[in-house]
Design a protein around this motif. Structure first.
Motif, PDB file in Angstrom:
ATOM      1  N   TRP A  73      -4.764   0.983   3.345  1.00  0.00           N
ATOM      2  CA  TRP A  73      -5.345   0.780   2.018  1.00  0.00           C
ATOM      3  C   TRP A  73      -6.513   1.730   1.761  1.00  0.00           C
ATOM      4  CZ3 TRP A  73      -3.427  -0.904  -2.222  1.00  0.00           C
ATOM      5  CH2 TRP A  73      -2.394  -1.832  -2.204  1.00  0.00           C
ATOM      6  N   VAL A  74      -7.340   1.961   2.769  1.00  0.00           N
ATOM      7  CA  VAL A  74      -8.446   2.913   2.608  1.00  0.00           C
ATOM      8  C   VAL A  74      -7.888   4.295   2.275  1.00  0.00           C
ATOM      9  CG1 VAL A  74     -10.271   4.162   3.845  1.00  0.00           C
ATOM     10  CG2 VAL A  74     -10.127   1.663   4.006  1.00  0.00           C
ATOM     11  N   TYR A  75      -6.843   4.706   2.968  1.00  0.00           N
ATOM     12  CA  TYR A  75      -6.214   6.001   2.711  1.00  0.00           C
ATOM     13  C   TYR A  75      -5.706   6.077   1.272  1.00  0.00           C
ATOM     14  CZ  TYR A  75      -3.204  10.071   3.006  1.00  0.00           C
ATOM     15  OH  TYR A  75      -2.622  11.284   2.764  1.00  0.00           O
ATOM     16  N   VAL A  76      -4.968   5.059   0.844  1.00  0.00           N
ATOM     17  CA  VAL A  76      -4.385   5.070  -0.502  1.00  0.00           C
ATOM     18  C   VAL A  76      -5.480   5.077  -1.571  1.00  0.00           C
ATOM     19  CG1 VAL A  76      -2.967   3.761  -2.145  1.00  0.00           C
ATOM     20  CG2 VAL A  76      -2.201   4.038   0.226  1.00  0.00           C
ATOM     21  N   VAL A  77      -6.471   4.230  -1.415  1.00  0.00           N
ATOM     22  CA  VAL A  77      -7.569   4.187  -2.390  1.00  0.00           C
ATOM     23  C   VAL A  77      -8.330   5.521  -2.401  1.00  0.00           C
ATOM     24  CG1 VAL A  77      -9.776   3.074  -2.955  1.00  0.00           C
ATOM     25  CG2 VAL A  77      -7.771   1.683  -2.378  1.00  0.00           C
ATOM     26  N   ALA A  78      -8.578   6.096  -1.234  1.00  0.00           N
ATOM     27  CA  ALA A  78      -9.266   7.394  -1.161  1.00  0.00           C
ATOM     28  C   ALA A  78      -8.459   8.477  -1.873  1.00  0.00           C
ATOM     29  CB  ALA A  78      -9.516   7.782   0.296  1.00  0.00           C
ATOM     30  N   ARG A  79      -7.135   8.446  -1.717  1.00  0.00           N
ATOM     31  CA  ARG A  79      -6.279   9.443  -2.380  1.00  0.00           C
ATOM     32  C   ARG A  79      -6.277   9.236  -3.896  1.00  0.00           C
ATOM     33  NH1 ARG A  79      -5.740  14.027  -0.100  1.00  0.00           N
ATOM     34  NH2 ARG A  79      -4.290  14.380  -1.795  1.00  0.00           N
ATOM     35  N   VAL A  80      -6.310   7.998  -4.342  1.00  0.00           N
ATOM     36  CA  VAL A  80      -6.359   7.734  -5.782  1.00  0.00           C
ATOM     37  C   VAL A  80      -7.683   8.233  -6.360  1.00  0.00           C
ATOM     38  CG1 VAL A  80      -6.495   5.915  -7.547  1.00  0.00           C
ATOM     39  CG2 VAL A  80      -4.715   5.820  -5.786  1.00  0.00           C
ATOM     40  N   ALA A 103       0.838  -1.203   0.000  1.00  0.00           N
ATOM     41  CA  ALA A 103       0.000   0.000   0.000  1.00  0.00           C
ATOM     42  C   ALA A 103       0.869   1.246   0.000  1.00  0.00           C
ATOM     43  CB  ALA A 103      -0.935  -0.004   1.207  1.00  0.00           C
ATOM     44  N   PHE A 104       1.912   1.244   0.810  1.00  0.00           N
ATOM     45  CA  PHE A 104       2.827   2.378   0.868  1.00  0.00           C
ATOM     46  C   PHE A 104       3.536   2.562  -0.476  1.00  0.00           C
ATOM     47  CE2 PHE A 104       6.833   4.376   2.715  1.00  0.00           C
ATOM     48  CZ  PHE A 104       6.234   5.603   2.944  1.00  0.00           C
ATOM     49  N   TYR A 105       3.933   1.468  -1.093  1.00  0.00           N
ATOM     50  CA  TYR A 105       4.555   1.503  -2.411  1.00  0.00           C
ATOM     51  C   TYR A 105       3.574   2.086  -3.438  1.00  0.00           C
ATOM     52  CZ  TYR A 105       6.850  -0.133  -6.671  1.00  0.00           C
ATOM     53  OH  TYR A 105       7.432  -0.208  -7.913  1.00  0.00           O
ATOM     54  N   ALA A 106       2.325   1.646  -3.396  1.00  0.00           N
ATOM     55  CA  ALA A 106       1.300   2.165  -4.309  1.00  0.00           C
ATOM     56  C   ALA A 106       1.134   3.672  -4.122  1.00  0.00           C
ATOM     57  CB  ALA A 106      -0.032   1.441  -4.079  1.00  0.00           C
ATOM     58  N   TYR A 107       1.188   4.119  -2.869  1.00  0.00           N
ATOM     59  CA  TYR A 107       1.091   5.554  -2.585  1.00  0.00           C
ATOM     60  C   TYR A 107       2.250   6.312  -3.236  1.00  0.00           C
ATOM     61  CZ  TYR A 107       0.753   9.906   0.012  1.00  0.00           C
ATOM     62  OH  TYR A 107       0.651  11.235   0.345  1.00  0.00           O
TER      63      TYR A 107
END
Length: 139
Positions: free
Chosen positions: A90-97, A11-15
């Motif tokens: 994951w919620v944070y990353v998806v919300a940011r995307v 998730a951090f990598y995806a961010y």
């Protein structure tokens, strides 16, 4: 390394990949403008301009990155391997995307705009992560 911590690392990598994409989109969009000056956005630009929206998307992510990155790094240091923490990341990353996609797609100065809801979801997720890190520090 546990499967749970690997999930958080991904998730951090995806961010970080999302951050790179935002930087590239903002940079290329601005560079394509006639008479573009590095580091300077024309003051008359607003939400109707994709260049403005790409720039603001990237700036908004940068403005929110210190809290997220700091929380994640502290969690890694503390070896926080909570399932709730992983879901929050994951919620944070998806919300940011989703925030990014909506900012690129919708030219509005209305407040709240659809992207505002995903900003808030990310914020609540980040606050929850910070609370979980605080609890881990106490116990």
């Amino acid at each position: 390394m546990t499967e749970l911590s690997l999930t958080v690392y991904f998730a951090f990598y995806a961010y970080l990949i999302m951050l790179l994409i935002q930087w590239l989109v903002a940079t290329v969009s601005k560079a394509k403008r006639a008479g573009a000056i590095p580091g300077k956005l024309e003051p008359e630009l607003s939400h109707e301009s994709f260049t403005f929206r790409a720039h603001r998307t990237f700036m908004n992510t940068l403005e929110n990155s210190p809290l997220f990155v700091g929380t994640i790094l502290l969690a890694f240091t503390l070896n926080l391997t909570s399932g709730v923490f992983a879901v929050c990341v994951w919620v944070y990353v998806v919300a940011r995307v989703i925030h990014m996609v909506l900012y690129y797609a919708i030219a509005t100065e209305k407040n709240p705009s659809p992207r505002s809801y995903f900003f808030l979801i990310g914020l609540v997720s980040n606050i929850t992560m910070l609370v979980l890190v605080g609890i881990r520090l106490l116990y």
